[in-house]
Design a protein around this motif. Structure first.
Motif, PDB file in Angstrom:
ATOM      1  N   UNK A 154     101.524  97.881 -15.710  1.00  0.00           N
ATOM      2  CA  UNK A 154     100.223  98.576 -15.749  1.00  0.00           C
ATOM      3  C   UNK A 154     100.373  99.910 -16.489  1.00  0.00           C
ATOM      4  N   UNK A 155     101.432 100.651 -16.151  1.00  0.00           N
ATOM      5  CA  UNK A 155     101.658 101.952 -16.795  1.00  0.00           C
ATOM      6  C   UNK A 155     101.852 101.771 -18.307  1.00  0.00           C
ATOM      7  N   UNK A 156     102.592 100.744 -18.669  1.00  0.00           N
ATOM      8  CA  UNK A 156     102.893 100.535 -20.097  1.00  0.00           C
ATOM      9  C   UNK A 156     101.659 100.145 -20.907  1.00  0.00           C
ATOM     10  N   UNK A 157     100.662  99.537 -20.212  1.00  0.00           N
ATOM     11  CA  UNK A 157      99.469  99.094 -20.923  1.00  0.00           C
ATOM     12  C   UNK A 157      98.707 100.273 -21.533  1.00  0.00           C
ATOM     13  N   UNK A 158      98.715 101.391 -20.806  1.00  0.00           N
ATOM     14  CA  UNK A 158      98.006 102.575 -21.288  1.00  0.00           C
ATOM     15  C   UNK A 158      98.946 103.388 -22.177  1.00  0.00           C
TER      16      UNK A 158
END
Ligand code: ADP
Length: 353
Positions: A154-158
């Protein structure tokens, strides 16, 4: 596994008991028949001495020089029926000993099997506990690992929220989490496959379907490295456990893609006859050195550690495939040329007996 160990241990118990019993019987038979003959000869001599009115001591020797002269003279022939009696007594003794040995054999088989079970029980319990511990531990690891993985993804998506350095760090961590996840899955599988496959369902499966499933899972990784996977598999049905065969195919394909440089090739082919299915998984990868080949199916063995480190993994994949193949009563062999490629050949019986 424990049933055959129990039978083997019973066999050993029986061997020892019967070796002792038969040796004793032999000693008893030889000793008793000898004593019988000596007693008989003594009785004959005493009878003859009485007939001739020659006094004989209570104990006397058979040596001619120790016997009174008249007893020594002439032929000493035992009476015919007495010889028959003694032969009959010997035969009966032999038969009795045989019957006793037969009884000992039956009783010690039953007692041996019971005792073998009692001897092996604590080992079986300890192994069962160890298996349960591995299964429980890897199961417990799954949930936090999945949570970790999801939050990192999730963090990497942004992309904008994090500086590049932090993103790279999380990417590396994510890779490690993926490795740990596959380790915990493999440990769970090892615990599952330890019990000789008794807990697995064997059914009629189409091998092309199994390969297709594994192929779909490995495709993203193959695309990432521009590796082409060519599949030439016949539509053959075999009796097998689908889930474990899929896992086996996935490990072989994963290794083939992992250890093949970019733009390489992987080929999966099958040959079938009425009794067997032969699968070949070949790649144009980095290959395996000859000295490593005998060990690659060992648990936690990784060929050329520095080389393997860059590819991740814990050296459990091939040991799992071997176990799965053993459960299916099949065989596996490997041929490899360093720098050119590796080919694994799996031979599985079409039907399980
Ligand atoms: P790992 O998790 O290290 O891949 P495996 O048990 O699957 O563990 O494989 C054991 C070792 O065998 C690997 O470390 C690797 O060095 C070697 N190996 C397995 N498959 C291949 C292959 N297709 N090409 C080259 N080396 C391989």
């Amino acid at each position: 596994m424990f049933k055959s160990a129990k039978i083997k241990l019973t066999g050993w118990y029986l061997f020892i008991i019967m070796a002792i019993s038969v040796s004793f019987s032999l000693v008893i038979y030889l000793g008793a028949t000898r004593e019988m003959e000596v007693g008989f000869r003594r009785a004959e001599l005493r009878r003859r001495a009485e007939e001739l009115n020659i006094p004989l001591p209570r104990r006397f020797s058979f040596q001619p020089e120790d016997l009174p002269l008249r007893l020594r003279e002439g032929e000493f022939t035992p009476r015919y029926f007495a010889v028959e009696d003694i032969e009959e007594a010997k035969r009966k003794l032999g038969l009795n000993l045989l019957a006793i040995n037969g009884m000992i054999l039956v009783v010690s088989t039953l007692a041996g099997y019971f005792l073998a079970g009692k001897t092996l029980k604590p080992i079986e319990i300890a192994l069962e506990e160890q298996k349960r511990f591995v299964a429980d531990a890897s199961h417990e690891l799954r949930t936090p690992l999945t949570a970790l993985k999801t939050s990192m993804e999730v963090v990497l998506r942004d992309k904008k929220r994090l500086p590049k350095e932090a993103r790279n760090l999380i990417k590396d961590n994510l890779e490690e989490v993926n490795n740990l996840q596959s380790l915990s899955n493999n440990l769970l599988s090892i615990a599952r496959y330890q019990s000789n496959g008794q807990n697995l369902v064997f059914e009629d499966i189409n091998i092309a379907d199994v390969i297709e499933e594994a192929y779909k899972k490995i495709l993203p990784l193959a695309k990432e490295k521009n590796i082409s996977i060519n599949i030439e598999v016949e539509n053959q049905n075999i009796t097998a456990n689908k889930e474990s065969l899929e896992q086996m195919m996935l490990i072989f394909l994963d290794n083939a893609v992992k250890y093949t440089p970019k733009s390489g090739k992987v080929n999966v082919a099958s040959k079938t006859d009425k009794k067997h299915l032969v699968l070949e998984i070949a790649d144009t990868g980095i290959g395996i050195a000859e000295k490593d080949l005998p060990h690659i199916f060992d648990r936690f063995y990784r060929a050329d550690v520095s080389r393997s480190k860059e590819h991740g993994g814990f050296g459990l994949g091939l040991s799992l495939t071997k176990r799965i193949i053993e459960i299916h009563k099949g065989t596996v062999s490997v041929k490899s040329t360093p720098g050119k490629g590796t080919s694994f050949t799996v031979k599985l019986p079409a039907r399980q007996s």
